[in-house]
Design a protein around this motif. Structure first.
Motif, PDB file in Angstrom:
ATOM      1  N   MET A  70     -30.901 -34.907   7.541  1.00 54.87           N
ATOM      2  CA  MET A  70     -32.076 -35.482   8.180  1.00 54.87           C
ATOM      3  C   MET A  70     -33.260 -34.607   7.777  1.00 54.87           C
ATOM      4  N   PRO A  71     -34.028 -35.037   6.768  1.00 49.55           N
ATOM      5  CA  PRO A  71     -35.196 -34.237   6.382  1.00 49.55           C
ATOM      6  C   PRO A  71     -36.174 -34.154   7.548  1.00 49.55           C
ATOM      7  N   GLU A  72     -36.741 -32.976   7.757  1.00 47.01           N
ATOM      8  CA  GLU A  72     -37.698 -32.824   8.850  1.00 47.01           C
ATOM      9  C   GLU A  72     -39.084 -33.206   8.369  1.00 47.01           C
ATOM     10  N   LYS A  73     -39.734 -33.990   9.190  1.00 45.18           N
ATOM     11  CA  LYS A  73     -41.069 -34.481   8.838  1.00 45.18           C
ATOM     12  C   LYS A  73     -42.064 -33.336   8.753  1.00 45.18           C
ATOM     13  N   GLY A  74     -43.009 -33.512   7.848  1.00 38.74           N
ATOM     14  CA  GLY A  74     -44.068 -32.532   7.709  1.00 38.74           C
ATOM     15  C   GLY A  74     -43.717 -31.352   6.822  1.00 38.74           C
ATOM     16  N   THR A  75     -42.546 -31.379   6.223  1.00 35.59           N
ATOM     17  CA  THR A  75     -42.142 -30.295   5.334  1.00 35.59           C
ATOM     18  C   THR A  75     -41.301 -30.857   4.207  1.00 35.59           C
ATOM     19  N   GLU A  76     -41.354 -30.225   3.074  1.00 31.18           N
ATOM     20  CA  GLU A  76     -40.529 -30.655   1.945  1.00 31.18           C
ATOM     21  C   GLU A  76     -39.292 -29.789   1.796  1.00 31.18           C
ATOM     22  N   GLN A  77     -39.160 -28.755   2.636  1.00 27.67           N
ATOM     23  CA  GLN A  77     -38.039 -27.834   2.492  1.00 27.67           C
ATOM     24  C   GLN A  77     -37.404 -27.474   3.824  1.00 27.67           C
ATOM     25  N   ASP A 103     -27.833 -16.895   4.774  1.00 26.38           N
ATOM     26  CA  ASP A 103     -28.844 -16.671   3.733  1.00 26.38           C
ATOM     27  C   ASP A 103     -28.259 -16.749   2.323  1.00 26.38           C
ATOM     28  N   ARG A 104     -27.045 -17.273   2.227  1.00 29.24           N
ATOM     29  CA  ARG A 104     -26.399 -17.350   0.920  1.00 29.24           C
ATOM     30  C   ARG A 104     -26.254 -18.790   0.450  1.00 29.24           C
ATOM     31  N   ALA A 105     -26.879 -19.717   1.148  1.00 29.40           N
ATOM     32  CA  ALA A 105     -26.752 -21.140   0.842  1.00 29.40           C
ATOM     33  C   ALA A 105     -27.870 -21.613  -0.079  1.00 29.40           C
ATOM     34  N   VAL A 106     -27.521 -22.618  -0.882  1.00 31.01           N
ATOM     35  CA  VAL A 106     -28.475 -23.289  -1.759  1.00 31.01           C
ATOM     36  C   VAL A 106     -28.249 -24.781  -1.598  1.00 31.01           C
ATOM     37  N   VAL A 107     -29.326 -25.543  -1.504  1.00 29.74           N
ATOM     38  CA  VAL A 107     -29.188 -26.996  -1.487  1.00 29.74           C
ATOM     39  C   VAL A 107     -29.755 -27.561  -2.781  1.00 29.74           C
ATOM     40  N   ASN A 108     -29.129 -28.628  -3.227  1.00 35.22           N
ATOM     41  CA  ASN A 108     -29.696 -29.396  -4.326  1.00 35.22           C
ATOM     42  C   ASN A 108     -30.308 -30.619  -3.665  1.00 35.22           C
ATOM     43  N   TRP A 109     -31.623 -30.678  -3.703  1.00 37.01           N
ATOM     44  CA  TRP A 109     -32.380 -31.755  -3.063  1.00 37.01           C
ATOM     45  C   TRP A 109     -33.179 -32.465  -4.143  1.00 37.01           C
ATOM     46  N   GLN A 110     -32.856 -33.712  -4.356  1.00 40.93           N
ATOM     47  CA  GLN A 110     -33.555 -34.536  -5.334  1.00 40.93           C
ATOM     48  C   GLN A 110     -33.609 -33.854  -6.702  1.00 40.93           C
ATOM     49  N   ILE A 114     -32.602 -25.289  -4.214  1.00 41.84           N
ATOM     50  CA  ILE A 114     -33.507 -24.591  -3.299  1.00 41.84           C
ATOM     51  C   ILE A 114     -32.687 -23.625  -2.435  1.00 41.84           C
ATOM     52  N   PRO A 115     -32.931 -22.307  -2.547  1.00 41.82           N
ATOM     53  CA  PRO A 115     -32.270 -21.361  -1.643  1.00 41.82           C
ATOM     54  C   PRO A 115     -32.751 -21.622  -0.217  1.00 41.82           C
ATOM     55  N   VAL A 116     -31.827 -21.577   0.744  1.00 37.90           N
ATOM     56  CA  VAL A 116     -32.182 -21.884   2.131  1.00 37.90           C
ATOM     57  C   VAL A 116     -31.629 -20.838   3.087  1.00 37.90           C
ATOM     58  N   HIS A 117     -32.218 -20.817   4.268  1.00 34.94           N
ATOM     59  CA  HIS A 117     -31.689 -20.055   5.403  1.00 34.94           C
ATOM     60  C   HIS A 117     -31.186 -21.082   6.412  1.00 34.94           C
ATOM     61  N   LEU A 156     -31.771 -26.108   8.057  1.00 35.44           N
ATOM     62  CA  LEU A 156     -31.870 -25.387   6.807  1.00 35.44           C
ATOM     63  C   LEU A 156     -33.330 -25.379   6.387  1.00 35.44           C
ATOM     64  N   ARG A 157     -33.844 -24.189   6.095  1.00 38.42           N
ATOM     65  CA  ARG A 157     -35.230 -24.061   5.645  1.00 38.42           C
ATOM     66  C   ARG A 157     -35.247 -23.316   4.329  1.00 38.42           C
ATOM     67  N   GLY A 158     -36.052 -23.838   3.398  1.00 40.00           N
ATOM     68  CA  GLY A 158     -36.217 -23.163   2.122  1.00 40.00           C
ATOM     69  C   GLY A 158     -36.703 -21.753   2.341  1.00 40.00           C
ATOM     70  N   ARG A 159     -36.154 -20.835   1.556  1.00 38.73           N
ATOM     71  CA  ARG A 159     -36.594 -19.445   1.672  1.00 38.73           C
ATOM     72  C   ARG A 159     -37.229 -19.017   0.361  1.00 38.73           C
ATOM     73  N   ASP A 160     -38.154 -18.116   0.464  1.00 34.05           N
ATOM     74  CA  ASP A 160     -38.880 -17.625  -0.703  1.00 34.05           C
ATOM     75  C   ASP A 160     -38.181 -16.358  -1.197  1.00 34.05           C
ATOM     76  N   ASP A 161     -37.416 -16.519  -2.282  1.00 32.70           N
ATOM     77  CA  ASP A 161     -36.692 -15.370  -2.828  1.00 32.70           C
ATOM     78  C   ASP A 161     -37.483 -14.611  -3.891  1.00 32.70           C
ATOM     79  N   THR A 162     -38.716 -15.025  -4.113  1.00 31.94           N
ATOM     80  CA  THR A 162     -39.505 -14.379  -5.174  1.00 31.94           C
ATOM     81  C   THR A 162     -39.921 -12.970  -4.778  1.00 31.94           C
ATOM     82  N   ALA A 163     -39.966 -12.673  -3.473  1.00 28.21           N
ATOM     83  CA  ALA A 163     -40.400 -11.348  -3.024  1.00 28.21           C
ATOM     84  C   ALA A 163     -39.272 -10.320  -3.072  1.00 28.21           C
ATOM     85  N   SER A 164     -38.031 -10.770  -3.268  1.00 34.05           N
ATOM     86  CA  SER A 164     -36.909  -9.819  -3.223  1.00 34.05           C
ATOM     87  C   SER A 164     -36.651  -9.104  -4.511  1.00 34.05           C
TER      88      SER A 164
END
Length: 164
Positions: A70-77, A103-110, A114-117, A156-164
């Protein structure tokens, strides 16, 4: 709502569907997803869907599972996952995997990875999301009525792994 959707909801609420679907739906989804290089998820023609990849709770081996979401409205991730297991008695294994490695999950969305928490929803937050899930896909009520366990809900929310 289209008549076809009502029919699918009625069929998916049955015990017969719960016995057959876990063996048929994921296999078809994985095959079509692989053949189309991540562009098509067959079951997503009825409900939005994603592919969840998360290490196994005990084995640590990557486990890939096609799931309705169920994608949450107002967000793409941000997505809600319902651990209904088609109304069968045990929790689906992917829920234990998310609990062990949120914090080790990844979803393939469309077609995008996307790494997720993952967060297990509880209390009032769970109740609010459960009501939304029942509006989104009414057969979840039949699944919950068949089992003694409380169906797990995850955000599940997309996480920003670019800072790690």
């Amino acid at each position: 709502m289209a008549p076809g959707v009502r029919l699918v909801q009625k069929v998916s609420s049955t015990r017969a569907f719960a016995k057959v679907a876990p063996y048929v739906v994921p296999v078809m989804d994985r095959a079509v997803h692989r053949l189309t290089r991540g562009k098509v998820l067959l079951s997503a023609r009825m409900l939005p869907g994603l592919i969840l990849t998360v290490p196994g709770a005990r084995s640590g081996r990557l486990r890939t599972t096609p799931l309705a979401c169920m994608p949450e409205k107002g967000t793409e991730q941000s997505w809600i996952l319902v651990g209904s297991n088609f109304g069968r008695s045990g929790h689906p294994s992917w829920t234990a995997n998310l609990l062990a490695g949120p914090d080790r999950a990844v979803v393939n969305w469309q077609g995008r990875d996307i790494p997720v928490h993952a967060t297990l929803l509880e209390g009032e937050e769970r109740e609010e999301v459960w009501r939304a899930a029942l509006k989104f896909w009414p057969p979840y009520a039949a699944y919950q009525a068949r089992v003694e366990r409380e169906i797990r809900l995850f955000r599940l929310r997309g996480r920003d792994d670019t800072a790690s």
